[in-house]
Design a protein around this motif. Sequence first.
Motif, short mmCIF file in Angstrom:
data_model
loop_
_atom_site.label_atom_id
_atom_site.label_comp_id
_atom_site.label_asym_id
_atom_site.label_seq_id
_atom_site.Cartn_x
_atom_site.Cartn_y
_atom_site.Cartn_z
N HIS A 125 6.27 -3.63 9.93
CA HIS A 125 5.38 -4.63 9.33
C HIS A 125 4.80 -4.19 7.94
N ALA A 126 4.46 -5.22 7.15
CA ALA A 126 3.87 -4.68 5.95
C ALA A 126 2.23 -4.61 6.08
N GLN A 127 1.57 -3.49 5.90
CA GLN A 127 0.31 -3.03 6.15
C GLN A 127 -0.57 -3.21 4.92
N ARG A 128 -1.90 -3.59 5.06
CA ARG A 128 -2.75 -3.68 4.03
C ARG A 128 -3.71 -2.31 3.95
N SER A 129 -3.42 -1.48 2.85
CA SER A 129 -3.90 -0.16 2.78
C SER A 129 -4.27 0.27 1.19
N ILE A 130 -5.33 1.09 1.06
CA ILE A 130 -5.46 1.73 -0.45
C ILE A 130 -6.53 2.58 -0.47
N TYR A 136 1.12 11.55 -12.57
CA TYR A 136 0.95 10.30 -13.23
C TYR A 136 -0.07 9.50 -12.70
N VAL A 137 -0.46 8.19 -13.53
CA VAL A 137 -1.52 7.57 -12.84
C VAL A 137 -1.35 6.99 -11.38
N GLY A 138 -2.26 7.41 -10.50
CA GLY A 138 -1.94 6.67 -9.36
C GLY A 138 -1.64 7.89 -8.30
N ALA A 139 -1.23 9.14 -9.01
CA ALA A 139 -0.81 10.49 -7.92
C ALA A 139 -1.82 10.76 -7.12
N GLU A 140 -2.96 10.60 -7.43
CA GLU A 140 -4.10 10.94 -6.40
C GLU A 140 -4.14 9.96 -5.17
N ASP A 141 -3.44 8.75 -5.13
CA ASP A 141 -3.51 8.16 -3.90
C ASP A 141 -2.06 8.39 -3.05
N PRO A 177 -3.68 5.86 5.67
CA PRO A 177 -3.65 4.60 5.95
C PRO A 177 -3.51 3.66 4.69
N LYS A 178 -3.74 4.43 3.70
CA LYS A 178 -3.69 3.72 2.35
C LYS A 178 -2.47 3.84 1.59
N LEU A 179 -1.40 4.45 2.15
CA LEU A 179 -0.28 4.81 1.44
C LEU A 179 0.36 3.53 1.14
N LEU A 180 0.90 2.81 1.78
CA LEU A 180 1.52 1.63 1.50
C LEU A 180 1.03 0.76 0.36
N ARG A 181 -0.50 0.48 0.53
CA ARG A 181 -0.95 0.07 -1.03
C ARG A 181 -0.89 0.87 -1.98
#
Length: 509
Positions: A4-9, A145-150, A174-178
Amino acid sequence: MSRHAQRSIRPMKGLAFIGVAAVLFAAVGIGWAAHNRRPINSLTSIVPLTEVAVGIDGPAPQTLDIRKTPGKELDQALLGNVYETLVGRDQDNNLVPSVAKGWDISKDGLTYTFDLHSDMRFSNGDAMDSSDVVYSLQQVINDSYVGAEDLTGIAQVRNPDTSTVVVTLSTPNPKLLRALSSRAGIVYDSNAKIDYAKQALGSGPFTLRTFEPGNSIKLVRNTLYWQQQSASSQVRLHYYDSADSMRSAMSDGEIQVAVLQPAESPSPYENNDKYNVTKGSGTVKVMLALNNGTNSIFSDERARKAARYILDTPSLVKSQPSASAPLGGPIGPLEPGYEDLNSLYPHNLSEGENDINYFSPAYLGSATFLVPEEYSDLGNQIAKQFAPTRFNLTMQVVNDATVRQRIGNGDYTMAITTMDGTDDAGQFADNKFGYQNGDTQQMYRNALATTNDADYQGALKTYAKAVSLDAAGAWLYNESSTVVTTKKVTGAPRNMTDQLLPLRDVLTK
């Protein structure tokens, strides 16, 4: 496992990428040598030659290097248009398939298996497969790169075949997919040799034709696009330094689409029968920040609750043309974990006065109320609502940078400010606005430790409700995402246009 597509960030510290470099380079260099320039299938349909000009109220990019240059301008222009990400986002900010057509997540939240589409290719004809995904993640992480911290907690990335990527984590995220639906998830061509400051090469529905730094960007249809072709053969992005100059360009026919700033009122366009005005939702949240620090009256929970009761938020929303919906907590309608919390502190002036009358006049003192210049009308409305009470407000209208600096220094009592990220409610667990509460901080840590999206969103709801009940701030409203078009334009995006501006379906008839 469930697909499924999860909501996370959410960014997390301490990036772990154990042994990934060797795995990544091996995957890129071995086994997929024949991946480049797979034969191109013939187009199945003929699409017309059409052009649309889009105006954006805001600064034009000075560089196209989306890898290393922060700022929403490049996201608007390039994400989903030129570059595609491993996971996508729809107009309601839900996670949807993109380069990956689906994914499985292990029950412990430590293994993500992505199933990629087949027969994908970049705009230069190079085939796109799992080796490009591995290469791209390696570049994002190793080169920061920008966003690497995520992308925290990644221990290994491997591609067992051309259509599968497996990401293994050392700790749940749990934020990986976002994160993989944003810049950190861009899939780059591992064989491309371009100057990213002046060029952009991706797998999206458009390719870059021309770039004039500080002025404009021209995109043209990517005829090799592996999905549905763009409706327009060419899109030009023009940038304007004021709402008035963009409105003049619209009136003169220079542009057919105008993308307004979140705080900008659409009223100048609404009474003109030449235009269609679409008001969607954005993720910018306008709030009345309450200084919870020990030297402020709002260090006392009773005073904070008094302020919440005194505020007539529905009336404020009606008075602000850019407002989308009232907010009762730190999470907006397009963010994971949203729950309508407006009923927690309904407007009740008597209740607010009773709470504030608990304090002596000397203890109350004078409250410094900071207001950014663009929100001066809102500030006046709030001041009027507090006028009948024993709160003695001194309103100071200053520029936005000054407001943010003084909030950071604790040099204020109340201040109008914005939360403009997606899933940024965690700042109330990080001592922002002087707010400290061990219970809510633990609630947020619990959310970050979840292993699936349902538990993550449930934990976020628990946290957000506790923060709101504690009156850590006074959240006013979610700002609109407003797009104005001429009557002949169809397919314009609706929501979050200050962050993402998907243009594939935009067409002038």
